[in-house]
Scaffold this active site. Structure first.
Site, PDB file in Angstrom:
ATOM      1  CG  ASP A  38     -47.769 -12.404  -6.126  1.00 21.93           C
ATOM      2  OD1 ASP A  38     -48.338 -11.556  -5.420  1.00 21.93           O
ATOM      3  OD2 ASP A  38     -47.074 -12.118  -7.122  1.00 21.93           O
ATOM      4  CD  GLU A  73     -52.267 -10.332  -5.538  1.00 20.00           C
ATOM      5  OE1 GLU A  73     -52.322  -9.090  -5.425  1.00 20.00           O
ATOM      6  OE2 GLU A  73     -51.198 -10.949  -5.713  1.00 20.00           O
TER       7      GLU A  73
END
Length: 598
Positions: free
Chosen positions: A262, A295
């Site tokens: 993330d 990401e």
């Protein structure tokens, strides 16, 4: 004093040893009075100090033993590398048996090649916990899903959370089931040929249950801030090892097939990212397919050339969303100029922003040249937890679009391009249930701060400029906000299920076998919302996808194609192939053509 051995078995946490003892090791460089191990029902045991701020003790104890670390006269804390909590984040940690003790039914599983990946992102709680997910696996596999991706499951406060406010990165939250139930889910998936990915958060800790500042303040650096506070200090080897071990832990102890990292743009050390990838790949079983996905808002290319398979393609989503909905506020403002050109670039080069200034960022440049990366280096999605859940009312595309043909055309584009598709839970069912932001904070002040912060976040948007309209934004801490987000509570749209099944089976049959060596040939704008993109696949054939997401001012010079030597793989509207041949592309239509090599 001696330094801890940075072995693959782990520098952090309670690790069962070959002699049956458990080695407890804690990094506590700021614990002024030393550290003691407190095992439930026994006297505290002083831990010996090692070099570099570590404390250690070996103790014979059985799995299930509860323990804490005494780091100050008035403070005993859970293990920051806890493998399991007795209840919640503030409670005792629990010694667990190693994953090797689990009776795996499919130990021969080695995963699947990255090119075969079709990701299905889901929230474990909304899907019914580990057992509920397992029950859904056969229908997902039959549809053509080859990998499920769990939103973060690391222990978080309460029983309802997206998972990004977790504070114990090694401990699977018991809200979804027990550790062996998670292993059973993964084992069952492997038996069906389905990979399992896990979303992990290495850029911050949540606001409730993180005790590190009390004894390991060196874990953070005050000279660098993130949206969540002080940045994690990846300059320190102990911190680097803590997270590298964590990545390997999920892949070995639970046999996950891949990780999605993330928001790595908040990790200001690209070198660590590459170091971690090398560490993981050097220590998993030989022959396993293990996949690492990022990401990264910075659109950096280097990690994708050094250990990472792919990156979430936010640019492609953003330009597609603008083309589909016309929305232009927030980060969509960067995609309002020449959006068809942006889509053409996203399909064939990956990133839209490759070094040009961003209006949304006040003119700051963003991105690096990505045209040399393979198409499979990008994960393409129409929706995900962020893009749906970070909307004030959690609206799905199915509620935003009036013309179902346009959404069908966008779906065909997504699932048939050589980029790796990601489907967000409920899309494949035609769900119009919102996906909202939800929490379960017992601390009333924190719950109120989250509620107010959520509503303040949207005051810059026209639709929520008025306090009365902002009051409509659901309270994240209200249990109804969680239950209202379940896409499985309503019947599936059988027509939508059939479309996804048809497209995914077509992808597996005609496109996936030829993705090795695939390269983009280019793309051309056909109109305000229409493009054609082409790729030469690994077998020499050419895949052409024509998409019209609503425009009617098309360029006939690029529509006059000879279908005689091409196979029409798919048309999202019946009869559209004939219309293309006549120089027209229907509004709300995608065509996929395959020209075999000479």
């Amino acid at each position: 004093m001696t330094s801890p051995d940075p072995a693959v078995s782990g520098c952090h946490g309670a690790i069962r040893q070959a002699d049956g003892q458990t080695r407890f090791r804690l990094w506590a460089p700021n614990a002024r009075n030393g550290v003691s191990l407190e095992i439930a029902g026994a006297e505290p045991l002083p831990m010996r100090a090692l070099a570099d701020g570590f404390y250690e003790i070996d103790k014979r104890c059985e799995p299930g033993t509860r323990y804490r670390y005494r780091v100050g006269p008035d403070l005993a804390v859970p293990d920051p590398a806890s493998r399991l909590q007795a209840h919640d984040v503030h409670d005792d940690s629990v010694v667990v048996a190693p994953g090797a003790d689990y009776a795996w039914r499919h130990p021969e599983w080695r995963g699947r090649p990255w090119k075969e990946t079709v990701l299905y992102e889901l929230h474990a709680g909304l899907a019914g916990g580990y057992a509920g997910i397992e029950a859904r696996l056969p229908e997902l596999a039959a549809m053509g899903i080859t990998a499920i991706e769990l939103m973060p499951i690391a222990d978080f406060p309460g029983s309802r959370s997206w998972g990004y406010d977790g504070v114990l990165p090694y401990a699977p939250d018991r809200a979804y089931g027990e550790p062996d139930e998670l292993r059973h889910l993964i084992d069952t998936a492997h038996g069906l040929g389905v990979m399992v990915f896990l979303d992990v958060v290495y850029n911050h800790f949540g606001p409730d249950g993180n005790y590190l500042n009390a004894y390991a303040a060196d874990f953070f650096r005050e000279d660098l801030q993130t949206p969540w506070g002080a940045a994690i200090d990846f300059r320190r080897p102990q911190v680097r090892q803590y997270y590298a071990e964590n990545a390997l832990y999920w892949l070995t102890e639970y046999r996950f097939d891949g990780l999605r990292l993330d928001a790595v743009h908040a990790i200001k050390d690209v070198g660590w990212l590459e170091e971690m990838a090398a560490f993981v790949r050097g220590n998993v079983e030989p022959g396993r397919h293990v996949h690492l996905v990022l990401e990264n808002e910075e659109n950096q290319v280097h990690p994708l050339q050094h250990g990472y398979d792919a990156q979430w393609n936010d640019d492609a989503h953003n330009v597609l969303h603008h083309l589909l909905t016309g929305e232009s506020e927030g980060y969509y403002e960067d995609y309002v100029e020449q959006p068809a050109q942006g889509l053409a670039r996203a399909l064939t080069e990956g990133f839209v922003y490759q070094g040009q200034p961003s209006r949304h960022r006040g003119g700051e440049t963003r991105g690096e040249r990505s045209h040399l990366l393979p198409p499979t280096a990008f994960v393409l999605f129409l929706q995900n937890h962020d893009q749906t859940g970070n909307r004030a009312l959690g609206d799905r595309l199915g509620t935003l679009l009036q013309d179902a043909r346009v959404l069908k055309a966008a779906t065909a584009l997504q699932l048939l391009t050589p980029q790796i598709p990601l489907i967000f839970m409920g899309e494949e069912r035609g769900s119009k249930t919102p996906f909202l932001y939800f929490t379960d904070h017992a601390n009333a002040d924190l719950a109120q701060a989250v509620r107010e912060g959520r509503r303040k976040e949207f005051q810059r948007f026209r639709a929520f400029a008025n306090p009365a309209t902002r009051a409509r934004i659901p309270d994240p801490n209200d249990p109804a906000t969680y239950t209202d987000s379940n896409p499985y509570d309503t019947p599936a749209d059988t027509d939508v299920v059939a479309i996804y099944t048809e497209l995914l089976n077509l992808r597996a049959r005609a496109i996936v076998p030829h993705l090795d060596g695939a390269k983009a040939l280019g793309a051309h704008v056909l109109g305000m919302r229409a493009v054609v993109a082409q790729w030469r696949l690994g077998d020499g054939s050419v895949l052409s996808i024509y998409t019209n997401l609503g425009g009617v001012d098309l360029r006939p010079d690029w529509l006059q194609v000879d279908l005689a030597d091409q196979t029409l793989l798919y048309e999202s509207e019946s009869g559209a192939g004939t219309a293309l041949y006549e120089g027209l592309l229907w509004r709300g239509c995608t065509l996929a053509l395959l020209q075999t090599s000479a």
